[in-house]
Design an enzyme around this catalytic site. Structure first.
Site, PDB file in Angstrom:
ATOM      1  N   ASP A 203      51.677 -38.167 -47.053  1.00  0.00           N
ATOM      2  CA  ASP A 203      51.555 -37.702 -45.663  1.00  0.00           C
ATOM      3  C   ASP A 203      51.724 -36.197 -45.531  1.00  0.00           C
ATOM      4  OD1 ASP A 203      51.018 -40.159 -44.486  1.00  0.00           O
ATOM      5  OD2 ASP A 203      53.133 -40.679 -44.319  1.00  0.00           O
TER       6      ASP A 203
ATOM      7  N   HIS B  62      55.734 -44.676 -32.161  1.00  0.00           N
ATOM      8  CA  HIS B  62      56.123 -46.063 -32.391  1.00  0.00           C
ATOM      9  C   HIS B  62      57.264 -46.371 -31.425  1.00  0.00           C
ATOM     10  CE1 HIS B  62      54.520 -44.860 -36.358  1.00  0.00           C
ATOM     11  NE2 HIS B  62      54.233 -46.129 -36.555  1.00  0.00           N
TER      12      HIS B  62
END
Length: 480
Positions: free
Chosen positions: A353, A145
């Site tokens: 996750d 990101h």
């Protein structure tokens, strides 16, 4: 009692000081001349991971944690090298920005190279550690990101300048290692400006800011040689329909994605644009709920030829599906582009996750990948993080090794199933009645009701054969 009260005051004061210190670290200006960035201005000497050599394949009998037992990059399976089937990628955000913090507790990880700041100098040090990690792991791709690799500035121009400086370092490190991005993306969910969404925000200035951020992230991904670009609409949805114009928001989102397509073509970026579905969290309802919902959206707005899907396994289960279901839905609609190789805990109802270590699930996932003839130019990225209690540097390696071995073992199992052929034959036999003349007519769209009625009167009551589910499961399990 007075001493107890005094002690309580001291404890509260200490707690407030600690909280203030943590807050100061998290909001340190992106300025290497700032006091809180001084520690990061010194160059890191030596290796970031001393004592850890390049991870090698040693086979299933190896007892060495820092070795591959199933992943042999150059080994050919089903006509391709394992590394070409799997195309592994390290996720920068979880691996190098994950702190172990959660909604109920502070950070638990304090890597040796970190100094607690969010300065440019610290970002450079972190990027160098990232590339050393990938080299030692033997992974040829990474994903990121924009705001995870470079800090925000006071203005968009300053933020872009910060990103440019880090990207130049990444470009240099890529040239030295031959490691390239699998994909890049813009972080359009963490900053307060995106509290109501980005492309679906009711505020036009936020929409425009998001557009500017994606423009820059697309350009950076292209400059670094990225093969894909991902959209994850973490806040593109609603908390309540009472204050939401859903039709207008969906149209805004479609226009935003079309503008991204236009800019991609304008700058000559040939990578694949990917959308990553997720049902909820942080919003109550996100517009890209699952693969089928996202595909319907793309069809409605004429975007099916421009986007593919990045399936995250943990998101699949949150939407009420299996990862295998989501992959098959994407595959049969020719939109399977990439996979986030992670999983959740069935006892925890949120996006945990975790690294995927279930051999059965990995085999199902790889069966879809093989049927799709691979994922290129996509691949597998580990959108997964260490558990909060795992705090040793070597745990970063162990987690990735385990995840890579799991997917490699899944690939080997699929090869065994294909070689045996029994499961494929079971499926073929289940549908063999459609391999007849009347079945072919139906599948060609020519099975009119009058003709079928005549056939039913001729045949009488049909005999329905067993589905052989238990046999199918037995054949599948025999390969694990």
């Amino acid at each position: 009692m007075r001493k107890g009260a005094e002690l309580l005051v001291l404890l509260v004061a200490s707690s407030l000081c600690l909280s203030a210190a943590i807050a100061a670290q998290e909001t340190c200006p992106a300025d290497i001349d700032a006091k809180c960035g001084d520690a990061a201005s010194d160059d890191w000497e030596g290796e970031f991971f001393p004592g850890i050599t390049k991870i090698r394949y040693e086979g299933p009998t190896s007892k060495k944690p820092l070795s591959y037992k199933w992943y042999n990059a150059e080994e050919v399976i089903l006509g391709k090298k394992m590394k070409d089937w799997l195309r592994f990628s390290v996720a920068f955000w979880h691996t190098f920005r994950g702190t172990g913090g959660d909604p109920f507790g502070a950070a638990t990880k304090n890597w040796p190279w970190e100094d607690g700041t969010n300065s440019l100098a610290m970002a450079k040090r972190r990027m160098k550690a990232h590339f050393e990690f990938m080299e030692k792991l033997g992974v040829e791709r990474w994903c990121f990101h924009d705001r995870d690799i470079a800090p925000d500035g006071k203005t968009l121009a300053e933020t872009n300048a910060n990103l440019d400086e880090i990207v130049q370092l990444a470009k240099q490190l890529q040239s030295e290692t031959n490691i390239k991005p699998l994909w890049g993306t813009a972080q359009l969910f963490m900053h307060p400006r995106y509290m109501h969404g980005a492309a679906t925000s009711p505020e036009v200035k936020v929409y425009a800011y998001a557009a500017a951020q994606v423009k820059k992230a697309l350009e950076v991904t292209h400059y670094l040689g990225g093969e894909n670009y991902v959209f994850w609409g973490g806040r593109e949805g609603y908390q309540t329909l009472l204050n939401t114009d859903m039709k207008r928001e969906l149209e805004h989102l479609a226009n935003f994605l079309q503008a991204a397509v236009n800019h991609k073509k304008k700058i000559g970026f040939n990578g694949t644009l990917l959308i990553e579905p997720k049902p909820q969290e942080p919003t109550k309802h996100q517009y890209d709920w699952d693969v089928a919902t996202t595909f319907s959206f793309l069809q409605k707005f004429g975007l099916t030829g421009e986007f593919k899907i990045n399936v995250e396994c943990n998101h699949a289960t949150l939407s009420g599906h299996s990862c295998h279901h989501e992959l098959e839905t994407a595959r049969i609609n020719d939109i399977l582009g990439n996979i986030d190789a992670n999983t959740g805990d069935p006892q925890v109802g949120w996006d945990t996750d975790e690294f995927l270590t279930d051999i059965s699930e990995a085999t199902l996932i790889m069966s879809s990948v093989v049927k799709n003839d691979g994922l290129a130019p996509g691949g597998f990225n580990f959108d997964a993080k260490l558990r909060r209690e795992s705090t040793d540097v070597e745990d970063l390696f162990i987690a990735h090794i385990s995840g890579m071995d799991t997917m490699a073992r899944g690939l080997r199992n699929v090869a065994k199933l294909i070689e045996d052929g029994s499961l494929d034959e079971l499926v073929r036999k289940r549908y063999q009645s459609f391999d007849t003349e009347i079945g072919a007519m139906i599948e060609a769209g020519k099975g009119d009701f009058e003709t079928l009625e005549k056939k039913v009167l001729e045949w009488g009551e049909p005999t329905v054969p067993s589905g052989k589910q238990e046999l199918a499961e037995m054949l599948f399990q025999s390969a694990l």
